[in-house]
Scaffold this motif. Structure first.
Motif, PDB file in Angstrom:
ATOM      1  N   THR A  55       0.820  -1.221   0.000  1.00  0.00           N
ATOM      2  CA  THR A  55       0.000   0.000   0.000  1.00  0.00           C
ATOM      3  C   THR A  55       0.849   1.264   0.000  1.00  0.00           C
ATOM      4  N   ALA A  56       2.069   1.197   0.544  1.00  0.00           N
ATOM      5  CA  ALA A  56       2.923   2.391   0.596  1.00  0.00           C
ATOM      6  C   ALA A  56       3.161   2.945  -0.804  1.00  0.00           C
ATOM      7  N   PHE A  57       3.131   2.048  -1.795  1.00  0.00           N
ATOM      8  CA  PHE A  57       3.398   2.480  -3.168  1.00  0.00           C
ATOM      9  C   PHE A  57       2.111   2.602  -3.978  1.00  0.00           C
ATOM     10  N   LYS A  58       0.987   2.485  -3.284  1.00  0.00           N
ATOM     11  CA  LYS A  58      -0.333   2.515  -3.927  1.00  0.00           C
ATOM     12  C   LYS A  58      -0.362   1.528  -5.100  1.00  0.00           C
ATOM     13  N   ALA A  59       0.240   0.370  -4.865  1.00  0.00           N
ATOM     14  CA  ALA A  59       0.341  -0.631  -5.936  1.00  0.00           C
ATOM     15  C   ALA A  59      -1.046  -1.123  -6.340  1.00  0.00           C
ATOM     16  N   THR A  60      -1.238  -1.234  -7.649  1.00  0.00           N
ATOM     17  CA  THR A  60      -2.486  -1.788  -8.178  1.00  0.00           C
ATOM     18  C   THR A  60      -2.302  -3.261  -8.516  1.00  0.00           C
ATOM     19  N   THR A  61      -1.063  -3.671  -8.745  1.00  0.00           N
ATOM     20  CA  THR A  61      -0.783  -5.001  -9.275  1.00  0.00           C
ATOM     21  C   THR A  61       0.402  -5.610  -8.546  1.00  0.00           C
ATOM     22  N   VAL A  62       0.203  -6.837  -8.040  1.00  0.00           N
ATOM     23  CA  VAL A  62       1.284  -7.518  -7.333  1.00  0.00           C
ATOM     24  C   VAL A  62       1.552  -8.863  -8.017  1.00  0.00           C
ATOM     25  N   PRO A  63       2.568  -8.925  -8.874  1.00  0.00           N
ATOM     26  CA  PRO A  63       2.876 -10.195  -9.548  1.00  0.00           C
ATOM     27  C   PRO A  63       3.681 -11.098  -8.604  1.00  0.00           C
ATOM     28  N   VAL A  64       3.088 -12.187  -8.188  1.00  0.00           N
ATOM     29  CA  VAL A  64       3.744 -13.113  -7.260  1.00  0.00           C
ATOM     30  C   VAL A  64       3.334 -14.544  -7.580  1.00  0.00           C
ATOM     31  N   GLY A  65       3.969 -15.471  -6.901  1.00  0.00           N
ATOM     32  CA  GLY A  65       3.591 -16.878  -7.015  1.00  0.00           C
ATOM     33  C   GLY A  65       2.338 -17.156  -6.201  1.00  0.00           C
ATOM     34  N   GLU A  66       1.805 -18.334  -6.454  1.00  0.00           N
ATOM     35  CA  GLU A  66       0.529 -18.726  -5.859  1.00  0.00           C
ATOM     36  C   GLU A  66       0.559 -18.727  -4.328  1.00  0.00           C
ATOM     37  N   ASP A  67       1.740 -19.056  -3.749  1.00  0.00           N
ATOM     38  CA  ASP A  67       1.834 -19.130  -2.286  1.00  0.00           C
ATOM     39  C   ASP A  67       1.577 -17.785  -1.616  1.00  0.00           C
ATOM     40  N   GLN A  68       1.638 -16.713  -2.384  1.00  0.00           N
ATOM     41  CA  GLN A  68       1.446 -15.377  -1.803  1.00  0.00           C
ATOM     42  C   GLN A  68      -0.008 -14.909  -1.841  1.00  0.00           C
ATOM     43  N   GLU A  69      -0.888 -15.732  -2.384  1.00  0.00           N
ATOM     44  CA  GLU A  69      -2.284 -15.315  -2.528  1.00  0.00           C
ATOM     45  C   GLU A  69      -2.920 -14.874  -1.195  1.00  0.00           C
ATOM     46  N   PRO A  70      -2.715 -15.657  -0.116  1.00  0.00           N
ATOM     47  CA  PRO A  70      -3.317 -15.236   1.160  1.00  0.00           C
ATOM     48  C   PRO A  70      -2.790 -13.889   1.669  1.00  0.00           C
ATOM     49  N   MET A  71      -1.561 -13.557   1.287  1.00  0.00           N
ATOM     50  CA  MET A  71      -0.977 -12.272   1.698  1.00  0.00           C
ATOM     51  C   MET A  71      -1.700 -11.114   1.021  1.00  0.00           C
ATOM     52  N   ILE A  72      -1.967 -11.309  -0.253  1.00  0.00           N
ATOM     53  CA  ILE A  72      -2.626 -10.236  -1.007  1.00  0.00           C
ATOM     54  C   ILE A  72      -4.069 -10.086  -0.523  1.00  0.00           C
ATOM     55  N   GLU A  73      -4.698 -11.206  -0.214  1.00  0.00           N
ATOM     56  CA  GLU A  73      -6.068 -11.149   0.305  1.00  0.00           C
ATOM     57  C   GLU A  73      -6.093 -10.395   1.633  1.00  0.00           C
ATOM     58  N   GLN A  74      -5.120 -10.688   2.478  1.00  0.00           N
ATOM     59  CA  GLN A  74      -5.043  -9.997   3.766  1.00  0.00           C
ATOM     60  C   GLN A  74      -4.799  -8.484   3.564  1.00  0.00           C
ATOM     61  N   THR A  75      -3.969  -8.169   2.598  1.00  0.00           N
ATOM     62  CA  THR A  75      -3.726  -6.749   2.274  1.00  0.00           C
ATOM     63  C   THR A  75      -5.023  -6.061   1.845  1.00  0.00           C
ATOM     64  N   ARG A  76      -5.769  -6.741   1.002  1.00  0.00           N
ATOM     65  CA  ARG A  76      -7.027  -6.155   0.513  1.00  0.00           C
ATOM     66  C   ARG A  76      -7.984  -5.881   1.676  1.00  0.00           C
ATOM     67  N   GLU A  77      -8.028  -6.810   2.621  1.00  0.00           N
ATOM     68  CA  GLU A  77      -8.890  -6.611   3.793  1.00  0.00           C
ATOM     69  C   GLU A  77      -8.457  -5.396   4.601  1.00  0.00           C
ATOM     70  N   ILE A  78      -7.138  -5.256   4.771  1.00  0.00           N
ATOM     71  CA  ILE A  78      -6.624  -4.113   5.542  1.00  0.00           C
ATOM     72  C   ILE A  78      -6.981  -2.803   4.837  1.00  0.00           C
ATOM     73  N   VAL A  79      -6.828  -2.803   3.517  1.00  0.00           N
ATOM     74  CA  VAL A  79      -7.172  -1.601   2.750  1.00  0.00           C
ATOM     75  C   VAL A  79      -8.648  -1.240   2.936  1.00  0.00           C
TER      76      VAL A  79
END
Ligand code: TRP
Length: 362
Positions: free
Chosen positions: A142-166
């Motif tokens: 979020t610090a970079f106001k990122a719209t897109t996070v290209p990562v491997g599948e194992d990171q999916e829960p991290m992005i979901e958690q980020t979305r919840e925080i946002v």
């Protein structure tokens, strides 16, 4: 709205071909596509310290390895900002505020955290910093106001958690942060490349990785030692391609051009697979083809690495410049966050005036 990428890796080792097909290669393509306004690639040393507090040297030594891997894969500092997480202290400050928006039980349910706790045998001695790293990851994004996070599948829960925080932040304090999207590899085999021993994941501790910085000879030896279908004992036996590491690697790496160049008896991977399934195709032949495919992908990377290795101080200068640039952006977001939370006392003239008025009236 601007299109902004943020992604990164923990510097706990050299990057391997799993990182490459799972994320690195895509980043370079995205960078070169020109579709994005800003690209930030972060070496997540602070996150790496959350489970390496006793071995800071391991993290410190691997920063240069990861930076060299980035540059040799084609990440270009003129187009992508390469930086080191710990050098952007605003990320830590954001984390402290986001912590109030997440419950302990929500973190405990995070599947990536769960499996990592198991893998590390933390059981009841989980470091608090490790436990909360998904929150720090939300700050990174979020610090970079990122719209897109290209990562491997194992990171999916991290992005979901980020979305919840946002969503939580925006609903409590007003629209401030940007909800990011995950960008997974489009080739299924690239989602999670198995180790050369056929284990589900490549991992340094299992000693089953092919590294981007391996020599051509290392790569050849590793491929020739790879697990295949255990029931494919004689050349004439029918073989299984599903779940067969050699074929998974071919799914991830091989293109029709490779057949024309190295194995013209087959037009494409489907033909090769069909022959293997039928029987009459030996593992050695398939492995030799895979060696050629991998070398043609990895050789340019090795060549570029050699060049960058000649001037290590210059690589650190790239990271220093990038970190300065990243800090400016993160500081802006932190200011937005503090304003939204109304903890920007000294710039809140109206509040100061209103309070002054109240006290004047007694
Ligand atoms: N968790 C990632 C990994 O283990 C590294 C990482 C830290 C990251 N912060 C990030 C990835 C933000 C994407 C976005 O490799």
């Amino acid at each position: 709205m601007k299109k902004i990428i943020l992604t990164g890796d923990r510097p706990t080792g050299r990057l391997h071909v799993g990182h490459y097909v799972g994320s690195l290669k895509r980043r370079v393509e995205l960078q070169n596509s020109g579709d994005f306004d800003e690209i930030y690639i972060m070496i997540a040393d602070a996150q790496a310290l959350t489970d390496n507090a006793d071995h800071p040297e391991k993290v410190r030594e691997n920063i240069i390895e990861v930076a060299l891997d980035y540059l040799s894969c084609g990440l270009d500092p003129a187009r992508s900002t390469l930086f080191i997480q710990s050098q952007v202290p605003e990320l830590t400050e954001l984390t402290f505020y986001y912590m109030n928006l997440v419950t302990v039980s929500r973190l405990q349910r995070n599947p990536t955290v769960k499996s990592e706790i198991q893998m590390r045998n933390f059981e009841s001695s989980i470091p608090v910093g490790f436990f909360t790293y998904p929150i720090s990851q939300a700050s990174d994004i979020t610090a970079f106001k990122a719209t897109t996070v290209p990562v491997g599948e194992d990171q999916e829960p991290m992005i979901e958690q980020t979305r919840e925080i946002v969503r939580k932040f925006n609903s409590v304090y007003g629209e401030t942060l940007v909800e990011p999207e995950i960008l997974l590899p489009d080739n299924k085999a690239c989602l999670r490349l198995p180790g050369i021993d056929g284990k589900a994941k490549m991992s340094k501790s299992l000693n089953n990785c092919i590294y981007l910085s391996d020599t051509a000879e290392d790569v050849r030896k590793k491929v020739m030692s790879m697990f295949t279908d255990p029931n494919h004992l004689r050349v004439q036996d029918p073989g299984e391609v599903d779940g067969n590491p050699v074929f998974i690697y071919l799914d991830a790496f091989s293109r029709d051009e490779h057949f024309a160049e190295f194995l013209p008896e087959y037009k494409n991977l489907d033909e090769l697979k069909a022959h293997y399934r039928r029987g009459g195709l030996g593992d050695v032949k398939v492995k030799k083809f895979l060696v050629n495919v991998l070398q043609s992908e990895l050789e340019p990377i090795r060549q570029r690495r050699k060049e960058f290795e000649k001037d290590i101080p210059a690589v650190y200068r790239i990271l220093e410049e990038g970190s300065k640039k990243a800090e400016k952006v993160a500081a802006q977001t932190l200011a937005d966050v503090k304003r939204s939370m109304r903890i920007n006392y000294f710039e809140d003239r109206e509040m100061i005036e209103a309070q002054a008025e109240k006290f004047r009236q007694g």
